[in-house]
Design a protein around this motif. Sequence first.
Motif, PDB file in Angstrom:
ATOM      1  N   UNK A 137       0.840  -1.173  -0.187  1.00 42.97           N
ATOM      2  CA  UNK A 137       0.023   0.027  -0.015  1.00 42.97           C
ATOM      3  C   UNK A 137       0.888   1.146   0.020  1.00 42.97           C
ATOM      4  N   UNK A 138       0.457   2.180  -0.735  1.00 38.41           N
ATOM      5  CA  UNK A 138       0.965   3.449  -0.761  1.00 38.41           C
ATOM      6  C   UNK A 138       2.463   3.446  -1.349  1.00 38.41           C
ATOM      7  N   UNK A 139       2.794   2.568  -2.365  1.00 40.20           N
ATOM      8  CA  UNK A 139       3.829   2.364  -3.074  1.00 40.20           C
ATOM      9  C   UNK A 139       5.093   1.783  -2.127  1.00 40.20           C
ATOM     10  N   UNK A 140       4.842   1.476  -0.826  1.00 37.63           N
ATOM     11  CA  UNK A 140       5.897   0.845   0.210  1.00 37.63           C
ATOM     12  C   UNK A 140       6.476  -0.480  -0.336  1.00 37.63           C
ATOM     13  N   UNK A 141       7.846  -0.482  -0.534  1.00 42.71           N
ATOM     14  CA  UNK A 141       8.654  -1.446  -1.061  1.00 42.71           C
ATOM     15  C   UNK A 141       9.265  -2.203   0.187  1.00 42.71           C
ATOM     16  N   UNK A 142       9.127  -3.435  -0.071  1.00 46.95           N
ATOM     17  CA  UNK A 142       9.646  -4.620   0.807  1.00 46.95           C
ATOM     18  C   UNK A 142      10.744  -5.629  -0.032  1.00 46.95           C
ATOM     19  N   UNK A 143      11.856  -5.941   0.446  1.00 46.36           N
ATOM     20  CA  UNK A 143      12.664  -6.718  -0.393  1.00 46.36           C
ATOM     21  C   UNK A 143      12.681  -8.042   0.504  1.00 46.36           C
ATOM     22  N   UNK A 144      12.587  -9.058  -0.243  1.00 44.83           N
ATOM     23  CA  UNK A 144      12.302 -10.420   0.504  1.00 44.83           C
ATOM     24  C   UNK A 144      13.285 -11.183  -0.236  1.00 44.83           C
ATOM     25  N   UNK A 145      14.181 -12.174   0.629  1.00 40.97           N
ATOM     26  CA  UNK A 145      15.189 -12.826  -0.234  1.00 40.97           C
ATOM     27  C   UNK A 145      15.369 -14.434   0.304  1.00 40.97           C
ATOM     28  N   UNK A 146      16.469 -15.032   0.325  1.00 37.68           N
ATOM     29  CA  UNK A 146      16.491 -16.459   0.620  1.00 37.68           C
ATOM     30  C   UNK A 146      16.030 -16.746   2.019  1.00 37.68           C
TER      31      UNK A 146
END
Length: 192
Positions: A137-146
């Motif tokens: 929401x609201x363009x919030x970015x979350x980086x997910x990885x291994x």
Amino acid sequence: MILVEGDGKMTVADVYFLAMHDPYRSPQHPVPVNATLVHARTLLHPELPQPDGGRIYRCLTEFPGRTQGCVVPLSTLTYELAGGALWPQVAQWQRVIDALVALTRAGACDATQLGLKPPAEALLANGPDTEVTMVGQFGRRTKLGPGDRQREIAQLERSIRQFVEGGPYWPGDGLVAPPAQPTRMPYQPIGG
């Protein structure tokens, strides 16, 4: 339980396969089902394309480092098969997955049908080293990885352990023997 066969090949008896697939709707599920979890032995079911299903079974149970009760996503197999380049030597995986989904929908084996949400779906549909960026929401970015991917797999493994406390996953009836050829499956993890 790890078994050593006559040719010195080691196999893990209880491995579970997570097949990601096109979503379908089912009256038993409140959300579309986009992943199905089965015991690896289900790939030996006679209603699946054989020997392809049996070769995928061997990849699931013979790959070095498998552990008892582990969950192996289709994307992990693709990674282990040179990023998919070796699939033609193993199986026409899409035909097997389509038949597996039909088999589970018919109730011909035990299966956990899942409606994975976008973060889990993105992580499990891609290989072990993949990083994904989720936009909320609201363009919030979350980086997910291994590490996030491994947590998703660990949650599935906990669910499996809870399920099998009441009895093992039923792989279906009339299972066929896994194919003897090739003697060794053609593993070549990306970068390995």
